[in-house]
Structures are given as C-alpha cells and as structure tokens.
Design an enzyme around this catalytic site. Sequence first.
Site, PDB file in Angstrom:
ATOM      1  CG  HIS A 186      48.733  -8.923 -34.792  1.00 30.77           C
ATOM      2  ND1 HIS A 186      49.861  -9.706 -34.978  1.00 30.77           N
ATOM      3  CD2 HIS A 186      48.518  -8.967 -33.577  1.00 30.77           C
ATOM      4  CE1 HIS A 186      50.014 -10.571 -33.832  1.00 30.77           C
ATOM      5  NE2 HIS A 186      49.247 -10.028 -32.981  1.00 30.77           N
TER       6      HIS A 186
ATOM      7  CD  GLN B 201      49.930 -12.235 -22.000  1.00 30.40           C
ATOM      8  OE1 GLN B 201      49.394 -11.025 -21.805  1.00 30.40           O
ATOM      9  NE2 GLN B 201      49.339 -12.741 -22.948  1.00 30.40           N
TER      10      GLN B 201
ATOM     11  CD  GLN C  67      43.802 -12.196 -24.893  1.00 31.03           C
ATOM     12  OE1 GLN C  67      44.737 -12.664 -24.456  1.00 31.03           O
ATOM     13  NE2 GLN C  67      43.789 -11.807 -26.278  1.00 31.03           N
TER      14      GLN C  67
END
Length: 288
Positions: free
Chosen positions: A36, A60, A152
């Site tokens: 991240h 999700q 994704q």
Amino acid sequence: MLTLQSPEVVQETALRWKRETKIAFVPTMGCLHEGHLRLIRRAKELAPKVIVSIFVNPLQFGKGEDFEKYPRTLELDSESLEGLDVDLLFLPTREDLFPQSFSTAIHVDGLTTALCGEFRPGHFDGVATVCLKLFQITQADFAIFGEKDFQQLRMIQRLTADMNLPLTIVSHATVREEDGLALSSRNRYLTPEERAHATRLPESLKQVRATFQSHPEFPVEDILAPAREKLEGVGFKLDYLTIASARDLIPASGSTLAHTISEPRVFFAGRLGATRLIDNWSLAEEMT
Ligand code: PAF
C-alpha cells in the site's frame, strides 16, 4: 493530515482542492503494508494532493468469507499515513457509505466472469460499487491500483472507460517479500509453517513463466501441470491455476498452444490452510 469520516465533507474539501490542483487517490481496506505504501508514494508523484480511504467494504465479502476477522489496525495505519504526508484520510463507516436506503449495484460484465468471479460471486460488484462511490466522493484525477489484484484492476479500468469517469487509473507492479510472496494483508493469517510453504507459490509461477518462455509451443496444460503438482504437494487447495490473456481474462483451455495467447498471464487462487491467496504474473516479462 486531515482525518474525515463524512463523505459530504470529503467531497466538499476535494471540490475546493480541485479548483487549484490535482488529486491522487488510493482506496484501501486498511492493515497497510509496504505494498500500500508504494501505491501512496506513487500517488504523491502524480498529484500535489493525496487522499487515502480505509474502509472494509462489506459488499465485496461473501457468506463465510473473512469480513468479521479482516485485520483492522487503524492506529498503526494512521501513523504510517502521517509519516508519508498524506493530505486526507477518509474513514467512513458502513452507514456513511451504505445506509439502509442504498439501492444501487454496479456490475461490470465480461472481465469479472472467470477466475475469482467464478469462486466469489458478487465480489466484483461489491468492489465496483464502492470504488465508483469513492471516486465520486474524492473527486480523484488519478486512482492507483496494484497488479496483485489484476482482475480488480482490469475491471476498474473497464468501469472507468465505460462510464467516462474523468480519472486515470494507474497500475502499480506487485510488491513482493524477499522470497517472492506477494504482499497481502491476508498473509498475516498464515501460521509459520504455512508461511514457509507459501514460498512455493512465487516459485511455481516463476517455473510456469520459465517453461512458457523456453517452450512456447507447449500446450497450456503441459506448462501448468508441474506447478500444480508442486503447490498441491505442500497443501495448497487450488481454486485455479491457469493462463489467460490480460485482455479478456478468459482462461485458455489446456490444449491451447501457449504462444497463441496474446498478453499471456498466469493466474492463481487457492487456499493454504484457512488463508486464501491470489497471485498472477506476466509470462512475457523478462526473467528475473
Ligand atoms: O483492493 C482492495 O483493497 C479493495 O478491493 C478496494 C479497492 C479498497 C475496494 O474495497
């Protein structure tokens, strides 16, 4: 760093910033790791204002998945974000984003059908719905997504193009441990023994790439079989290990000759004990 909970206040702030500058956005579910942090450093190169969201998105997660136990490490996350000089941390509650009256679902067809789409029904709709909302709230000019979640990433690119969203989706290479395991918040679920076995995953994907590059004339199944055996040998329960084109994410049949696949990538999802891991690797990329 501003920390804000209200979507309305974040949107007002972002609209104000946008009169003078650009905004880069990194959506996360928290439990931040070096993967991240690299996305955030990239965001800082792209725009003078950086917004990060932390929201464990219930939409999700399917029944029986790890929504409840998903690691929440807000204090540490907040310190890391301060350290990176992030401008705004958006920390909405479930009620803030999805109140009782919420009635909309976003579905991106095609790219979400195979691979994880087959094993996690509804997952990608949940991701698409929250991301579209987050893009609207943060008014982002850039949003950064990691390649580890390749399906994704491709879905979000499709959504952005299909809906003419005024933002650029920026992809970032997967960040890996020294032994090659892709960084993931879920790695912390692994027992020490499972963590030791997990190193077989990047090894196997590298083996697939090496065979693909040395024998492009092989059928796909001949390239995948040794890797599957290796993974099952240390206890992985595979959802899939497959080669697909990065364009459509449709797995090639076992008899397809590898060299006929355009933009080939190997895709993996499976469980080691109770932990579901995913990874993927470009097969055209040079060997490292
Ligand atoms: O990749 C994730 O962490 C999530 O899917 C995202 C993009 C933050 C949406 O909840």
